[in-house]
Enzyme design. Structure first.
Site, PDB file in Angstrom:
ATOM      1  N   SER A   1      20.484 102.499 -61.890  1.00  0.00           N
ATOM      2  CA  SER A   1      20.145 101.990 -60.562  1.00  0.00           C
ATOM      3  C   SER A   1      20.716 100.614 -60.267  1.00  0.00           C
ATOM      4  O   SER A   1      21.014 100.302 -59.108  1.00  0.00           O
ATOM      5  CB  SER A   1      18.627 101.983 -60.367  1.00  0.00           C
ATOM      6  OG  SER A   1      17.994 101.226 -61.385  1.00  0.00           O
TER       7      SER A   1
ATOM      8  N   HIS B   1      17.381  95.995 -59.411  1.00  0.00           N
ATOM      9  CA  HIS B   1      17.828  96.443 -58.098  1.00  0.00           C
ATOM     10  C   HIS B   1      18.321  95.273 -57.255  1.00  0.00           C
ATOM     11  O   HIS B   1      19.403  95.332 -56.655  1.00  0.00           O
ATOM     12  CB  HIS B   1      16.692  97.157 -57.371  1.00  0.00           C
ATOM     13  CG  HIS B   1      16.298  98.451 -58.011  1.00  0.00           C
ATOM     14  ND1 HIS B   1      15.265  99.240 -57.535  1.00  0.00           N
ATOM     15  CD2 HIS B   1      16.799  99.107 -59.089  1.00  0.00           C
ATOM     16  CE1 HIS B   1      15.158 100.320 -58.291  1.00  0.00           C
ATOM     17  NE2 HIS B   1      16.070 100.258 -59.235  1.00  0.00           N
TER      18      HIS B   1
END
Length: 210
Positions: free
Chosen positions: A126, A179
């Site tokens: 991610s 993230h």
């Protein structure tokens, strides 16, 4: 034919998806829990964990952890996000730049993850995927993409980021540091890459997006 055109223009994206999927299912056949993963198995396979990565100087874990996932849902959501971004970004920036964004942002977000969470095992693609979305966002604010498609693509990125913010509030185990780091570094790389692209690079997208 149009689907084939799309796929031919995103070889790096498809290769990354294939590698992630192959690694996951090899891990499953080796004993990984398909739904929730096993921390010990993931750590042994190359998961990112401060005492190993930094204290024991196993820096390669910053890379290997990008190809490990803690369950089928984790893999599916990451690969779907990667596919959707690669569909519109890789034809424009091409494979080498796509690799640069994915691996630079992924490795740096992995380091940020264990820096802030020294007692937590970190796995997943991610960070690199958010980096790709950051670069995508940056380029959408330039002249690379045609004005006619900027708004729908910006709306798509806003939806992606918004859904992840909502999930961060209601779900546990989401690495917001990774993230955010990947996304911000991706934006920076996107603006740097802009100077290596021609103003007609966006024309590489398939005809139906014109």
């Amino acid at each position: 034919m149009q689907i084939q055109k799309h796929l031919l223009q995103m070889p790096v994206t498809l290769a990354l998806i294939a590698i992630n999927c192959i690694v996951f299912f090899v891990m499953v056949f080796s004993g990984l829990n398909i739904w929730s993963g096993n921390p010990d198995t993931l750590l042994h396979a190359g998961g990112n964990y401060w005492p190993y990565t930094i204290d024991l100087h196993q820096y390669w874990r910053l890379l290997t952890s990008m190809f490990l996932h803690g369950g089928l849902w984790h893999l599916f959501t990451n690969m779907l996000g990667l596919f959707m971004a690669g569909l519109f970004l890789e034809p424009v920036i091409r494979g080498p730049r796509m690799c640069l964004v994915y691996f630079c942002t992924g490795i740096m977000s992995d380091f940020a993850s264990i820096w802030f969470h020294k007692d937590t095992l970190s796995v997943g693609a991610s960070g690199g995927i958010f980096g790709i979305y950051g670069a995508f966002l940056a380029l959408l604010t330039t002249t690379v993409y045609r004005p006619t498609i900027r708004k729908p693509l910006l709306a798509f990125i806003a939806l992606f980021v918004g859904l992840n913010i909502i999930l961060a509030f209601f779900s546990g185990g989401i690495d917001n540091i990774a993230h955010l780091t990947g996304f911000c570094i991706g934006i920076l790389l996107g603006y740097i890459l802009y100077f290596t692209l021609s103003n007609t690079a966006g024309n590489q997208l398939p005809d139906e997006t014109k």
